[in-house]
Design an enzyme around this catalytic site. Structure first.
Site, PDB file in Angstrom:
ATOM      1  N   HIS A   1       0.827  -1.221   0.000  1.00 17.26           N
ATOM      2  CA  HIS A   1       0.000   0.000   0.000  1.00 17.26           C
ATOM      3  C   HIS A   1       0.857   1.266   0.000  1.00 17.26           C
ATOM      4  O   HIS A   1       0.415   2.305   0.484  1.00 17.26           O
ATOM      5  CB  HIS A   1      -0.942   0.045   1.202  1.00 17.26           C
ATOM      6  CG  HIS A   1      -1.662  -1.242   1.473  1.00 17.26           C
ATOM      7  ND1 HIS A   1      -2.896  -1.537   0.939  1.00 17.26           N
ATOM      8  CD2 HIS A   1      -1.291  -2.331   2.193  1.00 17.26           C
ATOM      9  CE1 HIS A   1      -3.269  -2.748   1.342  1.00 17.26           C
ATOM     10  NE2 HIS A   1      -2.310  -3.260   2.090  1.00 17.26           N
TER      11      HIS A   1
ATOM     12  N   SER B   1      15.569  21.346 -16.482  1.00 12.61           N
ATOM     13  CA  SER B   1      14.436  22.222 -16.719  1.00 12.61           C
ATOM     14  C   SER B   1      14.983  23.562 -17.196  1.00 12.61           C
ATOM     15  O   SER B   1      16.024  24.017 -16.739  1.00 12.61           O
ATOM     16  CB  SER B   1      13.657  22.402 -15.422  1.00 12.61           C
ATOM     17  OG  SER B   1      12.929  23.608 -15.468  1.00 12.61           O
TER      18      SER B   1
ATOM     19  N   LYS C   1      16.613  21.041 -11.258  1.00 13.06           N
ATOM     20  CA  LYS C   1      15.891  19.846 -11.697  1.00 13.06           C
ATOM     21  C   LYS C   1      16.732  18.862 -12.488  1.00 13.06           C
ATOM     22  O   LYS C   1      17.601  19.230 -13.268  1.00 13.06           O
ATOM     23  CB  LYS C   1      14.692  20.267 -12.568  1.00 13.06           C
ATOM     24  CG  LYS C   1      13.656  21.033 -11.794  1.00 13.06           C
ATOM     25  CD  LYS C   1      12.673  20.121 -11.110  1.00 13.06           C
ATOM     26  CE  LYS C   1      11.733  19.562 -12.092  1.00 13.06           C
ATOM     27  NZ  LYS C   1      10.351  19.834 -11.890  1.00 13.06           N
TER      28      LYS C   1
ATOM     29  N   GLU D   1       9.702   8.264 -17.398  1.00 17.26           N
ATOM     30  CA  GLU D   1       8.316   8.694 -17.649  1.00 17.26           C
ATOM     31  C   GLU D   1       7.839   8.241 -19.020  1.00 17.26           C
ATOM     32  O   GLU D   1       6.694   7.821 -19.198  1.00 17.26           O
ATOM     33  CB  GLU D   1       8.210  10.220 -17.538  1.00 17.26           C
ATOM     34  CG  GLU D   1       8.458  10.716 -16.118  1.00 17.26           C
ATOM     35  CD  GLU D   1       8.632  12.227 -16.080  1.00 17.26           C
ATOM     36  OE1 GLU D   1       7.731  12.913 -15.590  1.00 17.26           O
ATOM     37  OE2 GLU D   1       9.673  12.743 -16.541  1.00 17.26           O
TER      38      GLU D   1
END
Ligand code: ARG
Length: 469
Positions: A167, A288, A294, A301
């Site tokens: 979980h 970024s 970043k 992704e």
């Protein structure tokens, strides 16, 4: 001549236009043409045609002289395509007609004998099967590379401890090597499914002709053999209307992409500042343009996202097929684009994932630090009560729950409680209990077959390497 409105040409098709007076409407040509995407089947098409031609000669259906012309002409067509000086024309619909039409230009009338005892229906099924079979073999090879990257990383990290989650809540400590080997198992099953699907694919449809077989004395075993198929397909109707092989390829790819996507999702989480379990290499991240700090896990992704595309290809072909009566329908031309696209996406995600796994830095200290919250050794404490005090597990679970509540109140972990505090809850507890409360002792104790103990992981790595082949 009938007046054809909205026609792109008044010429009927030279390969099948015998009974047509005028050519197709421009939009008909557009919707019908598959050459833009099926041109990648040229090598399979020519290979299939050459096998068919050799069989026609050996069965004395065409002369050896015509056969030689055809074989040499097909070699030339292939060379022209590969050299990039081949002209494509949507009027010629697909790769099969392009090859035959160019062959006619090169060798003349003999070219017209190649299509004896076959049809584009068995031809396209054969070409597509050959292509999917190659794609399956590449997929298998790529997966073995990913498995190697996983086992190497697992071996290096057999002792590295991190929280195991259920979980997404801290559950029990596990080793990172063990976690990576979980993915090894998934990819092993994917490769099994692939081998299984390849076995079923491996029957040759060539010679089924349009749908009913042929009256010519062909030898389908010869062509099947020449194209490395196990045997010819058994039913001519099924041969030209079956796309199970593509559906199976896409379902194996979809299940496997789902595994890749789950790993990608974990990598996205792990590489966030909040987790900081791994650092991805510069090679698999981007920066970024506005936030200098970043380092975005774009490759992960995109692995996650492209799985959607692969699953989409499976869904799309299932829907195309589900309403088709036997045998061939033009709907089936829609089998290719999505399959090609999915195969391409698949090879990208496996390559990217292999690179990411191999290159990532494992932040051992962060992983370990993250085990210090969530009372992650509570199960070990309960097990100790069972083992040493002979308590029934349900009672032990209850006592441990009280100790967790106590630690929570005190704001410490379980090993931050004093023996006296523990004995206030359960008088029989002894000092020995502290020996099971560290994460190191917890993972080391899980030596059951397939368990997370470092020694188990090393044994699993050894066994896994043998299974890669
Ligand atoms: N381009 C077609 C396809 O990909 C080839 C088969 C055409 N057969 C036919 N009967 N029109 O399915």
């Amino acid at each position: 001549m009938a007046s054809g409105k909205d026609t792109s040409s008044n010429q009927a098709n030279s390969l099948w236009g015998g009974r047509f007076e005028v050519g197709p409407a421009e939009i008909m040509e557009k919707i019908n043409a598959s050459i833009d995407f099926d041109k990648i089947l040229y090598a399979q098409d020519i290979r299939g045609s050459q096998a068919h031609c050799r069989m026609l000669v050996s069965q004395k259906i065409i002369s050896a002289e015509d056969g030689d012309k055809i074989l040499a002409g097909l070699d030339q067509v292939k060379a022209e395509i590969e050299a990039g000086n081949f002209t494509y024309d949507p009027k010629l619909e697909d790769i099969h007609m392009h090859v035959e039409s160019r062959l006619t230009e090169i060798i003349g009338e003999a070219a017209g004998r190649l299509h004896t005892a076959r049809s584009r229906n068995d031809q396209v099924a054969t070409d597509f099967k050959l292509w999917v079979r190659d794609a399956m073999d590449q997929m298998d090879k790529a997966l073995s590379g990913l498995q190697t990257a996983l086992t190497d990383k697992a071996e290096q990290n057999a002792h590295v401890i991190l929280p195991g989650f259920t979980h997404l809540q801290s559950a029990q400590p596990v080793t990172f090597g063990h976690h990576l080997l979980a993915y090894f198992e998934m990819f092993t099953r994917d490769r099994d499914r692939l081998r299984d699907a390849r076995g079923r694919l491996n029957e040759c449809p060539l010679g089924a002709a349009a749908l009913a077989g042929t009256s010519f004395p062909i030898d389908r075993f010869q062509t099947a053999d020449a194209l490395n198929f196990r045997r010819p397909t058994a039913n001519s109707l099924d041969s030209v209307s079956d796309r199970d092989f593509a559906l199976e390829f896409l379902s194996v790819a979809s299940i496997c992409a789902t595994h890749v996507s789950r790993l990608a999702e974990e990598i996205v989480l792990w590489s966030s500042a909040q987790f900081n379990f791994v650092t991805l290499s510069d090679k698999f991240t981007t920066g970024s343009s506005i936030m200098p700090q970043k380092r975005n896990p774009d490759a992960a992704e995109l692995c996650r996202a492209k799985s959607g595309r692969i699953i989409g290809a499976l869904t799309s072909l299932l829907v195309v097929m589900k309403g088709l009566p036997l045998a061939y329908s033009k709907d089936m031309q829609e089998d290719k684009e999505a399959t090609f696209d999915a195969a391409n996406a698949f090879s990208l995600i496996i390559a990217a994932m292999t690179g990411m796994v191999g290159d990532m830095t494992v932040n051992e200290a962060s992983m370990k630090a993250s085990t210090s919250s969530g009372f992650i050794t509570a199960t070990d404490l309960a097990d100790w009560l069972v083992r040493v005090l002979d308590m029934p597990f349900r009672n032990a679970h209850h006592v441990t729950g009280s100790l967790v509540a106590l630690a929570e109140d005190k704001g410490c972990d379980l090993d931050g409680l004093t023996l006296a505090e523990m004995q206030a809850v359960e008088p029989k507890i002894t000092n020995d209990v502290f020996s099971v409360l560290t994460v190191e002792s917890s993972v080391a104790s899980r030596v059951s077959y397939g368990g997370t103990a470092p020694e188990q992981v090393l044994a699993q790595v050894k066994a896994a390497r043998k299974r890669i082949e």
